[in-house]
Design a protein around this motif. Structure first.
Motif, PDB file in Angstrom:
ATOM      1  N   ALA A  65    -115.385 115.555   2.517  1.00  0.00           N
ATOM      2  CA  ALA A  65    -116.378 115.396   3.586  1.00  0.00           C
ATOM      3  C   ALA A  65    -116.265 116.525   4.606  1.00  0.00           C
ATOM      4  O   ALA A  65    -117.284 117.041   5.090  1.00  0.00           O
ATOM      5  CB  ALA A  65    -116.177 114.043   4.273  1.00  0.00           C
ATOM      6  N   GLN A  66    -115.051 116.922   4.940  1.00  0.00           N
ATOM      7  CA  GLN A  66    -114.865 118.027   5.879  1.00  0.00           C
ATOM      8  C   GLN A  66    -115.403 119.335   5.300  1.00  0.00           C
ATOM      9  O   GLN A  66    -116.035 120.123   6.004  1.00  0.00           O
ATOM     10  CB  GLN A  66    -113.387 118.161   6.228  1.00  0.00           C
ATOM     11  CG  GLN A  66    -112.860 117.034   7.106  1.00  0.00           C
ATOM     12  CD  GLN A  66    -111.372 117.141   7.355  1.00  0.00           C
ATOM     13  OE1 GLN A  66    -110.697 117.957   6.751  1.00  0.00           O
ATOM     14  NE2 GLN A  66    -110.860 116.294   8.247  1.00  0.00           N
ATOM     15  N   GLU A  67    -115.148 119.560   3.992  1.00  0.00           N
ATOM     16  CA  GLU A  67    -115.662 120.779   3.360  1.00  0.00           C
ATOM     17  C   GLU A  67    -117.188 120.783   3.355  1.00  0.00           C
ATOM     18  O   GLU A  67    -117.828 121.807   3.650  1.00  0.00           O
ATOM     19  CB  GLU A  67    -115.133 120.876   1.928  1.00  0.00           C
ATOM     20  CG  GLU A  67    -113.626 121.134   1.848  1.00  0.00           C
ATOM     21  CD  GLU A  67    -113.119 121.127   0.423  1.00  0.00           C
ATOM     22  OE1 GLU A  67    -113.954 120.847  -0.482  1.00  0.00           O
ATOM     23  OE2 GLU A  67    -111.920 121.395   0.204  1.00  0.00           O
ATOM     24  N   LEU A  68    -117.781 119.625   3.022  1.00  0.00           N
ATOM     25  CA  LEU A  68    -119.253 119.536   3.010  1.00  0.00           C
ATOM     26  C   LEU A  68    -119.827 119.722   4.409  1.00  0.00           C
ATOM     27  O   LEU A  68    -120.890 120.329   4.579  1.00  0.00           O
ATOM     28  CB  LEU A  68    -119.685 118.181   2.444  1.00  0.00           C
ATOM     29  CG  LEU A  68    -119.441 117.972   0.947  1.00  0.00           C
ATOM     30  CD1 LEU A  68    -119.761 116.537   0.545  1.00  0.00           C
ATOM     31  CD2 LEU A  68    -120.304 118.938   0.124  1.00  0.00           C
ATOM     32  N   GLN A  69    -119.112 119.206   5.416  1.00  0.00           N
ATOM     33  CA  GLN A  69    -119.583 119.383   6.788  1.00  0.00           C
ATOM     34  C   GLN A  69    -119.565 120.844   7.192  1.00  0.00           C
ATOM     35  O   GLN A  69    -120.498 121.332   7.857  1.00  0.00           O
ATOM     36  CB  GLN A  69    -118.701 118.562   7.742  1.00  0.00           C
ATOM     37  CG  GLN A  69    -119.170 118.545   9.180  1.00  0.00           C
ATOM     38  CD  GLN A  69    -120.520 117.878   9.354  1.00  0.00           C
ATOM     39  OE1 GLN A  69    -120.789 116.871   8.713  1.00  0.00           O
ATOM     40  NE2 GLN A  69    -121.357 118.439  10.186  1.00  0.00           N
ATOM     41  N   LEU A  70    -118.528 121.550   6.784  1.00  0.00           N
ATOM     42  CA  LEU A  70    -118.464 122.990   7.067  1.00  0.00           C
ATOM     43  C   LEU A  70    -119.599 123.735   6.369  1.00  0.00           C
ATOM     44  O   LEU A  70    -120.252 124.603   6.967  1.00  0.00           O
ATOM     45  CB  LEU A  70    -117.106 123.543   6.617  1.00  0.00           C
ATOM     46  CG  LEU A  70    -115.883 123.080   7.423  1.00  0.00           C
ATOM     47  CD1 LEU A  70    -114.602 123.586   6.785  1.00  0.00           C
ATOM     48  CD2 LEU A  70    -115.965 123.568   8.862  1.00  0.00           C
ATOM     49  N   ASP A  71    -119.834 123.385   5.087  1.00  0.00           N
ATOM     50  CA  ASP A  71    -120.943 124.015   4.360  1.00  0.00           C
ATOM     51  C   ASP A  71    -122.276 123.708   5.028  1.00  0.00           C
ATOM     52  O   ASP A  71    -123.148 124.583   5.149  1.00  0.00           O
ATOM     53  CB  ASP A  71    -120.970 123.525   2.904  1.00  0.00           C
ATOM     54  CG  ASP A  71    -119.732 123.980   2.135  1.00  0.00           C
ATOM     55  OD1 ASP A  71    -119.103 124.962   2.586  1.00  0.00           O
ATOM     56  OD2 ASP A  71    -119.410 123.370   1.100  1.00  0.00           O
ATOM     57  N   LEU A  72    -122.430 122.473   5.461  1.00  0.00           N
ATOM     58  CA  LEU A  72    -123.678 122.078   6.120  1.00  0.00           C
ATOM     59  C   LEU A  72    -123.875 122.838   7.426  1.00  0.00           C
ATOM     60  O   LEU A  72    -124.990 123.286   7.736  1.00  0.00           O
ATOM     61  CB  LEU A  72    -123.655 120.571   6.388  1.00  0.00           C
ATOM     62  CG  LEU A  72    -124.910 119.970   7.027  1.00  0.00           C
ATOM     63  CD1 LEU A  72    -126.102 120.152   6.113  1.00  0.00           C
ATOM     64  CD2 LEU A  72    -124.693 118.499   7.314  1.00  0.00           C
ATOM     65  N   ASN A  73    -122.795 123.013   8.186  1.00  0.00           N
ATOM     66  CA  ASN A  73    -122.890 123.767   9.443  1.00  0.00           C
ATOM     67  C   ASN A  73    -123.280 125.228   9.170  1.00  0.00           C
ATOM     68  O   ASN A  73    -124.092 125.809   9.900  1.00  0.00           O
ATOM     69  CB  ASN A  73    -121.564 123.720  10.188  1.00  0.00           C
ATOM     70  CG  ASN A  73    -121.261 122.339  10.715  1.00  0.00           C
ATOM     71  OD1 ASN A  73    -122.174 121.526  10.904  1.00  0.00           O
ATOM     72  ND2 ASN A  73    -119.988 122.038  10.940  1.00  0.00           N
ATOM     73  N   GLU A  74    -122.707 125.801   8.101  1.00  0.00           N
ATOM     74  CA  GLU A  74    -123.061 127.190   7.747  1.00  0.00           C
ATOM     75  C   GLU A  74    -124.528 127.309   7.387  1.00  0.00           C
ATOM     76  O   GLU A  74    -125.234 128.211   7.852  1.00  0.00           O
ATOM     77  CB  GLU A  74    -122.200 127.638   6.557  1.00  0.00           C
ATOM     78  CG  GLU A  74    -120.840 128.177   6.977  1.00  0.00           C
ATOM     79  CD  GLU A  74    -120.087 128.715   5.768  1.00  0.00           C
ATOM     80  OE1 GLU A  74    -120.728 129.305   4.884  1.00  0.00           O
ATOM     81  OE2 GLU A  74    -118.879 128.515   5.720  1.00  0.00           O
ATOM     82  N   LEU A  75    -125.003 126.381   6.531  1.00  0.00           N
ATOM     83  CA  LEU A  75    -126.419 126.406   6.131  1.00  0.00           C
ATOM     84  C   LEU A  75    -127.332 126.216   7.330  1.00  0.00           C
ATOM     85  O   LEU A  75    -128.389 126.853   7.434  1.00  0.00           O
ATOM     86  CB  LEU A  75    -126.675 125.309   5.092  1.00  0.00           C
ATOM     87  CG  LEU A  75    -126.032 125.522   3.715  1.00  0.00           C
ATOM     88  CD1 LEU A  75    -126.221 124.283   2.843  1.00  0.00           C
ATOM     89  CD2 LEU A  75    -126.635 126.744   3.026  1.00  0.00           C
ATOM     90  N   HIS A  76    -126.910 125.320   8.245  1.00  0.00           N
ATOM     91  CA  HIS A  76    -127.730 125.081   9.432  1.00  0.00           C
ATOM     92  C   HIS A  76    -127.808 126.337  10.304  1.00  0.00           C
ATOM     93  O   HIS A  76    -128.887 126.697  10.804  1.00  0.00           O
ATOM     94  CB  HIS A  76    -127.140 123.920  10.227  1.00  0.00           C
ATOM     95  CG  HIS A  76    -127.940 123.561  11.442  1.00  0.00           C
ATOM     96  ND1 HIS A  76    -129.198 122.990  11.371  1.00  0.00           N
ATOM     97  CD2 HIS A  76    -127.668 123.715  12.766  1.00  0.00           C
ATOM     98  CE1 HIS A  76    -129.652 122.799  12.596  1.00  0.00           C
ATOM     99  NE2 HIS A  76    -128.743 123.232  13.457  1.00  0.00           N
ATOM    100  N   GLN A  77    -126.676 127.020  10.458  1.00  0.00           N
ATOM    101  CA  GLN A  77    -126.671 128.248  11.252  1.00  0.00           C
ATOM    102  C   GLN A  77    -127.537 129.325  10.599  1.00  0.00           C
ATOM    103  O   GLN A  77    -128.297 130.027  11.278  1.00  0.00           O
ATOM    104  CB  GLN A  77    -125.240 128.750  11.415  1.00  0.00           C
ATOM    105  CG  GLN A  77    -124.393 127.873  12.336  1.00  0.00           C
ATOM    106  CD  GLN A  77    -122.964 128.341  12.406  1.00  0.00           C
ATOM    107  OE1 GLN A  77    -122.595 129.313  11.745  1.00  0.00           O
ATOM    108  NE2 GLN A  77    -122.146 127.642  13.210  1.00  0.00           N
ATOM    109  N   LYS A  78    -127.441 129.460   9.261  1.00  0.00           N
ATOM    110  CA  LYS A  78    -128.274 130.440   8.559  1.00  0.00           C
ATOM    111  C   LYS A  78    -129.744 130.105   8.720  1.00  0.00           C
ATOM    112  O   LYS A  78    -130.584 130.979   8.941  1.00  0.00           O
ATOM    113  CB  LYS A  78    -127.900 130.467   7.082  1.00  0.00           C
ATOM    114  CG  LYS A  78    -126.529 131.081   6.801  1.00  0.00           C
ATOM    115  CD  LYS A  78    -126.233 131.050   5.313  1.00  0.00           C
ATOM    116  CE  LYS A  78    -124.861 131.654   5.028  1.00  0.00           C
ATOM    117  NZ  LYS A  78    -124.523 131.597   3.579  1.00  0.00           N
ATOM    118  N   ARG A  79    -130.035 128.810   8.599  1.00  0.00           N
ATOM    119  CA  ARG A  79    -131.436 128.406   8.718  1.00  0.00           C
ATOM    120  C   ARG A  79    -131.969 128.664  10.122  1.00  0.00           C
ATOM    121  O   ARG A  79    -133.100 129.121  10.296  1.00  0.00           O
ATOM    122  CB  ARG A  79    -131.546 126.913   8.383  1.00  0.00           C
ATOM    123  CG  ARG A  79    -132.966 126.385   8.423  1.00  0.00           C
ATOM    124  CD  ARG A  79    -132.976 124.908   8.117  1.00  0.00           C
ATOM    125  NE  ARG A  79    -134.321 124.363   8.251  1.00  0.00           N
ATOM    126  CZ  ARG A  79    -134.603 123.075   8.173  1.00  0.00           C
ATOM    127  NH1 ARG A  79    -133.648 122.208   7.936  1.00  0.00           N
ATOM    128  NH2 ARG A  79    -135.839 122.656   8.320  1.00  0.00           N
TER     129      ARG A  79
END
Length: 380
Positions: A313-327
């Protein structure tokens, strides 16, 4: 960090540890030596942890320490994986943070460790609990856990009682003296009563008087309760009559066009609730029920499974934060106005849902008021 180390050393150099440390010597400890200090603190809290780490495998040591910290409800500041690695390797930052959390509240942790030894439930898989004999034993085990909690609370209450044995003995002696005085008083009264010729009639009259006094007291209480209920009903009736007058006055001053506009608004509001808001709520409830059903059907999870899921869950949250920042960066470069309009649309949608909920509550209050008014009219 320096202040943290200073506080740790200040506790370790005092009883019960009596370590001969200063800032330099403590900072120069080898990883295994530092872990031994941490283990010594664990051993003070729970003697079951007392051992020489040189005779224990690193994996077994890490598993034992992590399990003990979970009993103490310790939540590391870093991720679970980093914390596990730091415990195995004796990372200073991880050990320092752990010591800084444990040392200020040693007695609290001792109590928690003592309770955790008996209150940590043994997880039994569902398929094994299908056996009636096993299920019966497991239910007895759960009952014993609850009994232990009750007995421990009573024990703590007695330990924290301010009365000493001397105070209790003094109270007992005083009560015994009072008892002797009462016995003597009763004997004197009995002698006086026995000397009377009509003792039986007087006792009967006294019993009748007491019954009548108790009955009078009950009647007075009922009378007081009924008066309060009548007053509350009158206040409610008056409030409903005022509401009715306001409604009639508003309807008389309203033209046909205004009435049609009002009805149209009510129709639109009801249509929104039926076609938009309520279906969304139903769908959300169904999704929540389906998710809960899936969780119930899955087998029981161990601590290792939970740790693995938390890590994912922590790894997915980090990935989600990265995608959100890119978006967000792409949106800023491409079309800032579109982002602004989307935010405005979301705000309007939230306000719309809030107003719909408020309208729903007002409608329910209105219906309740009408029903109460109808009941009041029928009662009159």
């Amino acid at each position: 960090m320096a202040e943290q180390v200073k506080n740790i050393i200040e506790v370790l150099t005092k009883p019960p540890f009596n370590k001969n440390f200063n800032i330099i010597s403590f900072d120069n400890l080898e990883p295994l030596q530092l872990l031994q200090v941490l283990n010594d603190v664990f051993a003070y809290i729970d003697p079951a942890n007392k051992m020489d780490l040189r005779e224990e495998l690193p994996e077994d040591m890490a598993h034992r320490m992590l399990k003990f910290l979970s009993v103490l409800k310790y939540v590391p500041e870093c991720s679970v994986q980093e914390f596990q690695t730091g415990i195995i390797t004796g990372e200073k930052s991880v050990v320092y943070q752990t010591l800084a959390w444990i040392l200020p509240n040693l007695e609290t942790h001792k109590t928690r460790a003592y309770l955790g030894r008996y209150l940590m439930k043994v997880e039994v898989p569902e398929e094994i609990l299908q056996d009636d004999e096993v299920d019966k034993i497991y239910q007895e085990y759960l009952e014993l856990l609850e009994e232990f909690k009750t007995v421990h609370k009573a024990s703590d209450k007695l330990k924290n009682n301010r009365y000493t044995a001397a105070d209790i003995k003094k109270d007992i002696h005083q009560m015994e003296q009072e008892q002797e005085q009462l016995v003597k008083t009763i004997e004197r009264k009995k002698v006086r009563v026995d000397s009377l010729s009509n003792t039986g009639e007087l006792l009967t009259a006294a019993r009748s008087l007491r019954r009548e006094q108790e009955r009078q007291s009950n009647i007075l209480e009922q009378r007081h309760s009924m008066k309060a209920a009548i007053q509350a009903a009158e206040n409610k009736y008056q409030r409903l009559m005022n509401q009715l007058k306001e409604i009639k006055a508003a309807s008389q001053n309203m033209s046909v066009e205004k009435l049609m506009v009002k009805l149209d608004d009510e129709h639109k509001s009801s249509q929104y609730l039926v076609e938009d808001k309520l279906p969304k709520e139903v769908a959300a409830r169904k999704k929540s029920c389906n998710d809960l059903q899936k969780v119930l059907l899955e087998p029981a999870m161990t601590e290792e499974d939970i740790d693995e899921l938390l890590e994912k869950a922590q790894e997915l949250q980090l990935d989600l934060n990265e995608l959100h920042q890119k978006r967000m960066s792409k949106s800023d470069n491409a079309d800032e106005k579109l982002v602004m309009f989307r935010k405005q649309a979301m705000m309007i949608s939230r306000k719309k849902d809030a107003l719909a909920e408020e309208l729903k509550e007002c409608t329910n209050e209105w219906t309740e008021a009408e029903n109460e008014l109808a009941k009041t009219k029928r009662g009159k």
